[in-house]
Scaffold this motif. Sequence first.
Motif, short mmCIF file in Angstrom:
data_model
loop_
_atom_site.label_atom_id
_atom_site.label_comp_id
_atom_site.label_asym_id
_atom_site.label_seq_id
_atom_site.Cartn_x
_atom_site.Cartn_y
_atom_site.Cartn_z
N THR A 92 -3.19 4.81 3.57
CA THR A 92 -3.30 3.90 2.42
C THR A 92 -4.60 3.12 2.43
N PHE A 93 -5.46 3.39 3.41
CA PHE A 93 -6.70 2.63 3.58
C PHE A 93 -7.88 3.37 2.97
N ALA A 94 -8.67 2.66 2.17
CA ALA A 94 -9.87 3.24 1.57
C ALA A 94 -11.08 2.82 2.40
N ASN A 95 -11.74 3.77 3.01
CA ASN A 95 -12.87 3.47 3.90
C ASN A 95 -14.19 3.55 3.14
N TYR A 96 -14.76 2.38 2.84
CA TYR A 96 -16.06 2.30 2.20
C TYR A 96 -17.13 1.84 3.19
N GLY A 97 -16.78 1.74 4.46
CA GLY A 97 -17.73 1.31 5.47
C GLY A 97 -18.28 -0.07 5.16
N THR A 98 -19.60 -0.19 5.18
CA THR A 98 -20.24 -1.48 4.89
C THR A 98 -20.69 -1.60 3.43
N ASN A 99 -20.39 -0.60 2.62
CA ASN A 99 -20.91 -0.56 1.25
C ASN A 99 -20.02 -1.32 0.27
N ALA A 100 -20.41 -2.53 -0.04
CA ALA A 100 -19.63 -3.37 -0.96
C ALA A 100 -19.67 -2.83 -2.39
N ASP A 101 -20.82 -2.31 -2.82
CA ASP A 101 -20.94 -1.81 -4.19
C ASP A 101 -19.98 -0.65 -4.44
N ASN A 102 -19.91 0.27 -3.47
CA ASN A 102 -18.98 1.40 -3.62
C ASN A 102 -17.54 0.93 -3.64
N MET A 103 -17.24 -0.10 -2.85
CA MET A 103 -15.87 -0.63 -2.82
C MET A 103 -15.50 -1.24 -4.16
N VAL A 104 -16.37 -2.05 -4.71
CA VAL A 104 -16.11 -2.66 -6.02
C VAL A 104 -15.96 -1.58 -7.08
N ALA A 105 -16.85 -0.58 -7.05
CA ALA A 105 -16.77 0.52 -8.01
C ALA A 105 -15.46 1.29 -7.85
N GLY A 106 -15.04 1.48 -6.60
CA GLY A 106 -13.78 2.17 -6.35
C GLY A 106 -12.60 1.42 -6.93
N GLY A 146 0.82 -1.21 0.00
CA GLY A 146 0.00 0.00 0.00
C GLY A 146 0.85 1.26 0.00
N LEU A 147 1.93 1.26 0.76
CA LEU A 147 2.84 2.41 0.79
C LEU A 147 3.51 2.61 -0.56
N ALA A 148 3.90 1.51 -1.22
CA ALA A 148 4.53 1.61 -2.54
C ALA A 148 3.54 2.14 -3.57
N ILE A 149 2.31 1.72 -3.49
CA ILE A 149 1.27 2.18 -4.42
C ILE A 149 0.99 3.67 -4.18
N LYS A 150 0.91 4.07 -2.93
CA LYS A 150 0.69 5.48 -2.60
C LYS A 150 1.81 6.36 -3.16
N LYS A 151 3.05 5.87 -3.06
CA LYS A 151 4.20 6.63 -3.55
C LYS A 151 4.16 6.79 -5.06
#
Length: 454
Positions: free
Chosen positions: A261-275, A192-197
Amino acid sequence: MKFKKMMAVALIGLGTASVLVACGSGKDTTTASEKESSGKTTEKTTVNFWHSMSGVNQEALNKIVTGYNNSQSKVEVKAEFQGTYEESLPKFQSVGGTKDAPTIVQVQEIGTKMMIDSGFIEPMQKFIDADNYDTSDLEENIANYYKVDGKFYSMPFNSSTPVMYYNKEAFKKAGLDPENPPQTFEEIEKAGLAIKKSNPAMKGFALQAYGWLYEELLANQGSLLMNNDNGRSKTPTKVAYDNAAGRSIFEWAEQMIKDETFANYGTNADNMVAGFINGDVAMFLQSSASAGQVIDGAKFEVGEAYLPYPEKAEREGVVIGGASLWMSKGKETAEQEAAWDFLKYLATPEVQAEWHVATGYFAINSKAYDEAIVAEAYKKKPQLKVAVEQLQATKTSAATQGQGALMNMLPEERKIMETALEQVYNGAEIEPTFKAAVEQVNQAIEQANRANKK
């Protein structure tokens, strides 16, 4: 864990039309269309089928239902979407035992004990025994969950395991090996750190605040969910994850939040997949049944990897998740027999092959993997072997042996842990949040045991 001929393939769209095959032996196990072809006809019987399949999965199910209805003129199955598992179960409980109850209802695996205790269902073993139905072709590790005290209370239907999806192009850009994905919590943090960089606009990882994923991450460390062998030896009295394994998942998310590096989509699976598909996050965990949607929806090459674990632990493996189909009690004999005929049709190799290819769910009939449409689909997307390889690599243990936890308040447990995860994602301190969640679950267990006089 033994797993017969399992292959994991996920493609959008069904294969060829199914050919009806009888799965029983001994007594009359022929399906309605076979009786129709022999000249035996009866008045059409309606079977109301409540389910929670949406999107691509609903399209696949509707096509199978239409195929069954068109194959004969004795039975008309009406498939009705009733919302998510969490929404449909209360609906069924509100009408169970009345004329408004559906003939068949789909319920997620953690609702097993609740359904048994409800008094609203007819055990599937009744129809299996009356028909001398041969269950030997049902995948053993899938069937095990739904057999309680050696009896089938429901018919296995849609089963899956979680995997990690990752963006291979993002890995390449970050200098990571796309063919060697991270295996541990710590390796995911570093990736995640490498991707962020390499791309400040992209987050490294997303973990939906979902109780099932939490349970799977526990099992992968060899941790039980409930005491008393996950409720299989006797009724649970408290949680079994008030330990380092239970806290590790919260600590892992917190570290990535600190690293930004964390993406917070809460409980929303659809938003996570779309992200993920939109390139906002490079890695996430989700059901193997999401493979078709994820892989076909992304414009980049998608990789799949095993469920991660902390480097201090050893990988144990995964537990089958999903849902099964239940028969309502109190319905007319003709209606129940019509529903049973449909359930036999669903379990045929041809239909299970179509279901597997269209959705990514495992086939409950092991012979389905010998079907041509499965072999063809596998050739097109060989990377999807990951789900089966992960399951085959699963160690036999109390946490992962395919039986899972058995307790009638498990849906409530999931909600409590999901809330706790969300709170930590939004800045709450781990220890008081985790402690409060464990106490709430233990109180729910005590309350359920008092109500059932355990």
